[in-house]
Design an enzyme around this catalytic site. Sequence first.
Site, short mmCIF file in Angstrom:
data_model
loop_
_atom_site.label_atom_id
_atom_site.label_comp_id
_atom_site.label_asym_id
_atom_site.label_seq_id
_atom_site.Cartn_x
_atom_site.Cartn_y
_atom_site.Cartn_z
N HIS A 240 7.31 20.09 148.57
CA HIS A 240 6.55 19.12 149.36
C HIS A 240 6.55 19.61 150.81
O HIS A 240 7.62 19.90 151.37
CB HIS A 240 7.24 17.75 149.35
CG HIS A 240 7.38 17.12 148.00
ND1 HIS A 240 6.59 16.08 147.58
CD2 HIS A 240 8.23 17.39 146.97
CE1 HIS A 240 6.96 15.72 146.35
NE2 HIS A 240 7.94 16.50 145.96
N GLN B 88 13.34 14.77 140.63
CA GLN B 88 12.13 15.53 140.31
C GLN B 88 11.38 14.79 139.21
O GLN B 88 11.96 14.48 138.16
CB GLN B 88 12.52 16.93 139.84
CG GLN B 88 11.31 17.79 139.48
CD GLN B 88 11.71 19.20 139.00
OE1 GLN B 88 12.90 19.52 138.92
NE2 GLN B 88 10.72 20.00 138.67
N ASP C 181 -0.94 15.80 148.01
CA ASP C 181 -0.24 14.91 147.09
C ASP C 181 -1.09 13.65 146.85
O ASP C 181 -1.74 13.14 147.77
CB ASP C 181 1.13 14.53 147.67
CG ASP C 181 2.06 13.95 146.63
OD1 ASP C 181 3.04 14.62 146.27
OD2 ASP C 181 1.81 12.81 146.15
N HIS D 129 7.76 22.76 142.58
CA HIS D 129 6.85 22.49 143.70
C HIS D 129 7.65 22.17 144.95
O HIS D 129 8.77 21.65 144.88
CB HIS D 129 5.89 21.34 143.39
CG HIS D 129 6.58 20.08 142.96
ND1 HIS D 129 7.05 19.88 141.68
CD2 HIS D 129 6.89 18.95 143.64
CE1 HIS D 129 7.62 18.69 141.60
NE2 HIS D 129 7.52 18.10 142.79
#
Length: 113
Positions: A101, A93, A30, A99
Site C-alpha cells: 500500500h 492481509q 485501492d 501487495h
Amino acid sequence: MSDCIFCKIAEKEIPSKLVYEDDDILCFHDLEPQAPVHVLIIPKKHIGSLDEAGADDIAVLGALLIKVKAIAASLGLENGYRLVNNCGEDGMQTVKHLHFHLLGKRKMLWPPG
Ligand code: 5GP
Ligand code: ZN
C-alpha cells in the site's frame, strides 16, 4: 492463480484505475482508499505474500521498491508517504497476492492500529 483478484486485475479481467504498469509490476488505486492517495503496487507474478517470496523474486521486488519513489512523485507525494505490507493473519492481509500500500497526502499515525 485463477481465483486471485489481483491476478485478474493484472490480466485486465477485472478493471482498475491504473497508475503505472511495466512488464513486472502494476500500480492501481485501492477500491477503499484510507488516505487521499492510496494505491496498491503489486508484482504481476502471483506471490501469495511476502512470506512466500523467494530468491527468484529478488529482481522483481527490488525493482518494485526502487519504482516507489517515481510512482510517489507522479502522485504528488513530495511531502512524504507511507509504504505498507500486510503479511499473513496477524498482519491482517486480506488479499493473498503480495501487495504494497502506498498512502499519502495526509499525516500518518504511529503506531498503526
Ligand atoms: P490487505 O488488507 O490485503 O493488505 O489489502 C487489500 C486491499 O485491496 C484493501 O485495501 C482493499 O481495499 C483492496 N482491494 C480489494 N479488492 C480490490 C479490488 O477488486 N480492486 C481494488 N482496486 N482494490 C481492492
Ligand atoms: Zn495473484
